[in-house]
Design an enzyme around this catalytic site. Structure first.
Site, mmCIF file in Angstrom:
data_model
loop_
_atom_site.group_PDB
_atom_site.id
_atom_site.type_symbol
_atom_site.label_atom_id
_atom_site.label_comp_id
_atom_site.label_asym_id
_atom_site.label_seq_id
_atom_site.Cartn_x
_atom_site.Cartn_y
_atom_site.Cartn_z
ATOM 1 N N GLY A 56 93.325 109.331 50.494
ATOM 2 C CA GLY A 56 94.501 110.003 51.025
ATOM 3 C C GLY A 56 94.371 110.082 52.532
ATOM 4 O O GLY A 56 93.276 109.923 53.071
ATOM 5 N N CYS A 90 87.024 107.503 48.879
ATOM 6 C CA CYS A 90 87.478 107.784 50.253
ATOM 7 C C CYS A 90 87.761 109.285 50.431
ATOM 8 O O CYS A 90 86.837 110.086 50.319
ATOM 9 C CB CYS A 90 88.679 106.903 50.589
ATOM 10 S SG CYS A 90 88.988 106.861 52.362
ATOM 11 N N TYR A 91 89.013 109.678 50.667
ATOM 12 C CA TYR A 91 89.310 111.114 50.786
ATOM 13 C C TYR A 91 88.751 111.857 49.568
ATOM 14 O O TYR A 91 88.223 112.970 49.686
ATOM 15 C CB TYR A 91 90.826 111.326 50.886
ATOM 16 C CG TYR A 91 91.251 112.782 50.878
ATOM 17 C CD1 TYR A 91 91.329 113.504 52.057
ATOM 18 C CD2 TYR A 91 91.579 113.427 49.676
ATOM 19 C CE1 TYR A 91 91.709 114.847 52.046
ATOM 20 C CE2 TYR A 91 91.962 114.765 49.663
ATOM 21 C CZ TYR A 91 92.023 115.475 50.846
ATOM 22 O OH TYR A 91 92.395 116.792 50.838
ATOM 23 N N HIS A 126 86.732 101.556 49.484
ATOM 24 C CA HIS A 126 87.741 101.386 48.436
ATOM 25 C C HIS A 126 87.340 100.276 47.453
ATOM 26 O O HIS A 126 87.574 99.101 47.736
ATOM 27 C CB HIS A 126 89.097 101.035 49.069
ATOM 28 C CG HIS A 126 89.701 102.178 49.802
ATOM 29 N ND1 HIS A 126 90.514 103.107 49.183
ATOM 30 C CD2 HIS A 126 89.580 102.578 51.086
ATOM 31 C CE1 HIS A 126 90.881 104.020 50.073
ATOM 32 N NE2 HIS A 126 90.322 103.721 51.226
ATOM 33 N N GLU A 140 88.760 99.458 44.834
ATOM 34 C CA GLU A 140 89.930 98.884 44.168
ATOM 35 C C GLU A 140 90.569 97.727 44.920
ATOM 36 O O GLU A 140 91.314 96.956 44.346
ATOM 37 C CB GLU A 140 90.984 99.986 43.918
ATOM 38 C CG GLU A 140 91.681 100.535 45.161
ATOM 39 C CD GLU A 140 90.875 101.587 45.919
ATOM 40 O OE1 GLU A 140 89.668 101.719 45.667
ATOM 41 O OE2 GLU A 140 91.468 102.287 46.774
ATOM 42 N N ASP A 198 112.725 93.331 34.797
ATOM 43 C CA ASP A 198 112.403 94.745 34.650
ATOM 44 C C ASP A 198 113.375 95.470 33.728
ATOM 45 O O ASP A 198 112.957 96.179 32.809
ATOM 46 C CB ASP A 198 112.388 95.441 36.017
ATOM 47 C CG ASP A 198 111.484 94.719 36.995
ATOM 48 O OD1 ASP A 198 110.611 93.970 36.525
ATOM 49 O OD2 ASP A 198 111.658 94.901 38.212
ATOM 50 N N LYS A 209 104.417 94.063 38.587
ATOM 51 C CA LYS A 209 105.280 93.028 38.016
ATOM 52 C C LYS A 209 104.582 92.208 36.923
ATOM 53 O O LYS A 209 105.136 91.973 35.862
ATOM 54 C CB LYS A 209 105.728 92.093 39.149
ATOM 55 C CG LYS A 209 106.854 91.178 38.765
ATOM 56 C CD LYS A 209 108.142 91.930 38.838
ATOM 57 C CE LYS A 209 109.363 91.094 38.731
ATOM 58 N NZ LYS A 209 110.559 91.914 39.000
#
Ligand code: XMP
Length: 505
Positions: free
Chosen positions: A47, A74-75, A161, A163, A219, A361
């Site tokens: 964050g 992180c945060y 991070h 990810e 979608d 997606k």
């Protein structure tokens, strides 16, 4: 738990890639709600705040006593340190970008990770001192606590991070966390998502009435089928054919969703072509065209909705990237995007259902296949809400729509024939507003120029023009000028984005 970081959904997605189900909840989610979730583990996202600043998103220490492992990122790592008595402060040097991190790979989170590994850093604060009972498991020359853990309490933290793709062994770390540390089996698949969504929709909707605006795009189609499987005839799908669809697209949508299609739902097709053409007559300004199409769309939809009467829920095919884009709110308006979903004000309903709002997606496509939606529809190219309206430069007329539909159909057919369509980003024909002199037979012509476009893009924010083989362009050109009346010239658009955009208007 979401502390406002830009990668929060990406973390969820990476966890799902480990075949473990994951949901993102706000940082202030109630403890009781967490207790009801049958959790196996918690991840704190990053964050933009400082843990010690006033008004920063904080959670209570009780989260650490839920009996499941917690990973702070992180945060989230700084918050863990802050709440448990460590020291967080502004780093003398902030780290940003790919950074070599020394990790202790004898520790659970870093099992199998190289002792020196490239990770993505993005921080101005850092953990100066880990809390009591924590071992420091990673560091860089400027970040003394790039990783820490207290295995006894099931608490783990990383400053970087894991990810993002730039963290070369990030997936291994997340895998270690969810599979080994949290003990998840890793048997979650997209069909579990489909099943769970169907169940949740049934519970939520009960015997209520649901309305869905169907565009035929991926979608809204996946959302509609999910709803249809869950609640059948309680669902009405309204498909507005604004006359700006690709060739035969309206009929294709009707084939899949209409009365002869595979799904048990109420389907209403509104052929509103003439209305749209009338509104667009004489209008050349791109933004005005977009607004007219968007507004008219709402009017038509509203009229149909009125005929159906009050509904309890409105379905939107919002997917995760739409959530981030609309959430940013500060960026300059390049184009006023129109999505068929953007209709909440015009219909009398209780609540919106967005069954795909957590998916990317490609995950939506997987869900679509899982639901048995035809591949042709699932792998359909992105198509803008205002349709061919933004692929016809200048005034839109029925004649111009016919030209661009026919040219585009030929282009797609030829690309399909070569097999180039697999993996090609987005490609289409557009109609320029230029007419030029040509010669056909022995006659002078004064006709339109069609532009062909093909781009590669990973995120649609930037794009590069594709180097299509000359033979393909040649074949397409020759067919278009011969078969499409009103065209005597074909151009290929070599512009990237920026400075161009993908669509023409
Ligand atoms: P641009 O032209 O902005 O397009 O570079 C980026 C991507 O967005 C699609 N696009 C739209 N999609 N409503 C949509 O749902 C719109 O109004 C819209 N305008 C552009 C475009 O096809 C490309 O994939």
């Amino acid at each position: 738990m979401d502390f406002g970081g830009q990668y929060n959904q990406l973390i969820a997605r990476r966890v799902r890639e480990c075949n473990v189900y994951c949901e993102v909840h706000p940082y202030n989610v109630e403890l009781d709600k967490l207790k009801e979730m049958n959790l196996k583990g918690i991840i704190f996202t990053g964050g933009p705040n400082s843990v010690y600043a006033e008004g920063s998103p904080l959670c209570g220490k009780e989260v650490f006593r839920l009996g499941v492992p917690v990973l702070g990122i992180c945060y989230g790592s700084q918050l863990m340190a802050h709440l448990l008595g460590g020291k967080v402060s502004t780093a003398p040097v902030s780290e940003y970008g790919k950074t070599e991190v020394d990790v202790d790979n004898s520790q659970a989170l870093f099992q199998g990770v190289s002792p020196k590994t490239i990770c993505w850093m993005s921080h101005t604060d850092y953990i100066e001192k880990a809390p009591e009972g924590f071992a420091v498991t990673a560091h860089t020359p400027v970040c003394p606590v790039a990783g820490m853990e207290c295995a006894k309490k099931g608490l783990y933290a990383v400053q970087f991070h894991p990810e993002v793709m730039h963290t070369q062994e990030g997936m291994k770390m997340l895998h270690n966390f969810v599979r080994d540390i949290c003990g998840c089996k890793g048997d979650w698949k997209m069909d579990s998502f489909v099943e769970a969504s169907i169940k949740a929709i049934r519970e939520k909707v009960g015997s209520g009435k649901v309305l869905c605006a169907l565009s035929g795009g991926v979608d809204s189609s996946v959302a509609a089928v999910l709803l249809a499987k869950a609640i059948g005839r309680q669902l009405t799908c309204v498909f507005v054919d604004h006359g700006l669809l690709r060739k035969n697209e309206g009929d294709e949508v009707e084939e899949v969703f209409g009365p002869d299609g595979a799904y048990d739902l109420n389907f209403v097709r509104v052929n509103a072509q003439e209305r749209f053409y009338a509104k667009l007559a004489g209008v050349v300004d791109p933004e005005q065209k977009r607004k007219i199409i968007g507004e008219e769309f709402i009017r038509v939809f509203e009229e149909e909705a009125k005929k159906i009467g009050a509904v309890d829920y409105l379905v939107q095919g919002t997917i995760y990237p739409d959530v981030i884009e609309s959430g940013l709110g500060k960026s300059a308006v390049i184009k006023s995007h129109h999505n068929v979903g953007g209709l909440p004000d015009c219909v009398d309903f209780k609540e919106i259902i967005e069954p795909l709002r957590l998916l990317f997606k490609d995950e939506v496509r997987k869900a679509g296949l899982e639901l048995g939606i035809p591949e042709k529809l699932v792998f359909r190219q992105p198509f803008p809400g205002p349709g061919l309206g933004v692929r016809i430069v200048g005034e839109v007329t029925a004649e111009k729509v016919r030209i661009v539909q026919d040219a585009d159909a030929i282009y797609r057919e030829e690309i399909g024939r070569t097999g180039l369509d697999k993996g090609l980003g987005q490609y289409f024909a557009a109609l320029t507003n230029m007419r030029s002199v040509g010669v056909m037979g022995d006659e002078r012509t004064y006709d339109y120029a069609v532009a062909l476009r093909a781009v590669e893009t990973s995120d649609f924010m930037t794009a590069e023009a594709v180097h299509l083989p000359w033979e393909v362009l040649d074949a397409v050109t020759s067919r278009i000028v011969n078969e499409v009346k009103g065209v005597n010239r074909v151009l290929y658009d070599c512009t990237g984005k920026p400075p161009g955009t993908i669509e023409f208007e």
